[in-house]
Scaffold this motif. Sequence first.
Motif, PDB file in Angstrom:
ATOM      1  N   UNK A 189       0.825  -1.211   0.000  1.00 38.88           N
ATOM      2  CA  UNK A 189       0.000   0.000   0.000  1.00 38.88           C
ATOM      3  C   UNK A 189       0.860   1.263   0.000  1.00 38.88           C
ATOM      4  N   UNK A 190       1.911   1.288   0.810  1.00 38.91           N
ATOM      5  CA  UNK A 190       2.776   2.474   0.864  1.00 38.91           C
ATOM      6  C   UNK A 190       3.430   2.730  -0.485  1.00 38.91           C
ATOM      7  N   UNK A 191       3.945   1.686  -1.104  1.00 36.68           N
ATOM      8  CA  UNK A 191       4.553   1.843  -2.428  1.00 36.68           C
ATOM      9  C   UNK A 191       3.517   2.284  -3.460  1.00 36.68           C
ATOM     10  N   UNK A 192       2.323   1.698  -3.408  1.00 34.88           N
ATOM     11  CA  UNK A 192       1.246   2.042  -4.331  1.00 34.88           C
ATOM     12  C   UNK A 192       0.818   3.496  -4.153  1.00 34.88           C
ATOM     13  N   UNK A 193       0.679   3.927  -2.910  1.00 34.06           N
ATOM     14  CA  UNK A 193       0.239   5.288  -2.618  1.00 34.06           C
ATOM     15  C   UNK A 193       1.188   6.318  -3.216  1.00 34.06           C
ATOM     16  N   UNK A 194       2.488   6.094  -3.045  1.00 38.00           N
ATOM     17  CA  UNK A 194       3.475   7.072  -3.493  1.00 38.00           C
ATOM     18  C   UNK A 194       3.702   7.007  -5.000  1.00 38.00           C
ATOM     19  N   UNK A 195       3.838   5.791  -5.534  1.00 37.67           N
ATOM     20  CA  UNK A 195       4.209   5.662  -6.938  1.00 37.67           C
ATOM     21  C   UNK A 195       3.021   5.704  -7.896  1.00 37.67           C
ATOM     22  N   UNK A 196       1.889   5.150  -7.498  1.00 34.98           N
ATOM     23  CA  UNK A 196       0.734   5.079  -8.394  1.00 34.98           C
ATOM     24  C   UNK A 196      -0.264   6.212  -8.143  1.00 34.98           C
ATOM     25  N   UNK A 197      -0.575   6.468  -6.890  1.00 34.76           N
ATOM     26  CA  UNK A 197      -1.562   7.501  -6.577  1.00 34.76           C
ATOM     27  C   UNK A 197      -0.934   8.861  -6.288  1.00 34.76           C
TER      28      UNK A 197
END
Length: 376
Positions: free
Chosen positions: A182-190
């Motif tokens: 989730x942390x990686x997704x939040x920063x890189x995708x969202x």
Amino acid sequence: MDVNAQQDPYKNIRPYHDNEVEAVLQSLLYDDELIGAITHYQFPRLPRWISRWLKPVIRIALAREFGEIQTIKGFQLTVARYMSKMIARSTTKLSCSGMENLEADEAYLFISNHRDIAMDPAFVNWVRHQNGMDTVRIAIGDNLLRKPYVSDLMRLNKSFIVNRSAKAPREVMAAVTQLSSYINFSIQEEESSIWIAQREGRAKDGNDFTDPALLKMLYISQRKKGSFSEVIKRLNVVPVSISYEFDPCDRAKARELAAKESSGQYEKSQYEDIESIVKGITGQKGAVHVHFGDVITGDFDTPESLAAELDRQIHLNYHLHASNYIAAGQLDNVTAEQIASFETRLAGLSEAEQAKLKQMYANPVVNCRKDQQESA
């Protein structure tokens, strides 16, 4: 696999989305425990039977407050009004530095020292908001979210849940992997920034050191996507130093630390965390400073080496107040009034508790001086 879980794999931990806000606020209006808590907070001395009659009035007032809110931003703007009043009442000054290191349209992973459960990320959000930047998503342990209404309010305020209650090894691994993803997704995708403490729990003794296990967690879901160093670079890690002239919970922390040292254990009361949150929000803090360090761009091949760099920046950029120098015995540039103000915090504590309180204020000075010597 559940179709909803495939479409929204973070639904059980992520902040709420705009399209969920109205329904969540409606459910909060009919949460008797929340209405009761607000009634007790507003009228703490009233007999319980009178408080029951006030609940409908509180519910109507809350409905009026919630009525126009349809988005997360709308909810946070409402919170900001109360935050502004809290800052005026409980601080003498709020300042920040290092903002020039940040780009308004970039997403960052802010890894911060941790003094106060609620106010550390709140002050980070406030100074970003004042500088026209988006607020951050906030990591919060599920141990603080035992009440459903507390969980709802925090997720409306862009908090996401860190599952600390998992016990079985398989459950723990699943929770850690989901959090990492989730942390990686939040920063890189969202492209949404995140605030997380440098280790689990507050540094009650004032010793700010990063737990390498936290940094391993960031990598665990990304092992097939590059080396540790490559994954960390994609997260735009920024160390954050938050310093309070006075910690509203310092005496409670000193008692806990002294009890642990003398008996080897300390038993928390049922609502102690909630009491700490309330005291941290409403208590006098004096001057507060937030510093944003340099974005970490170097090659750090291990969690331990990255933790050392985070610690170095957090220690060197920690704004030292008179209270810190007094506790460390460095009295050259402090006034008699400042010394007297600090000594009032020691009144009524045992000798062991006083020593712990002094230590928690002195440790940032000790750590800063040590890192200055090593950098020279």
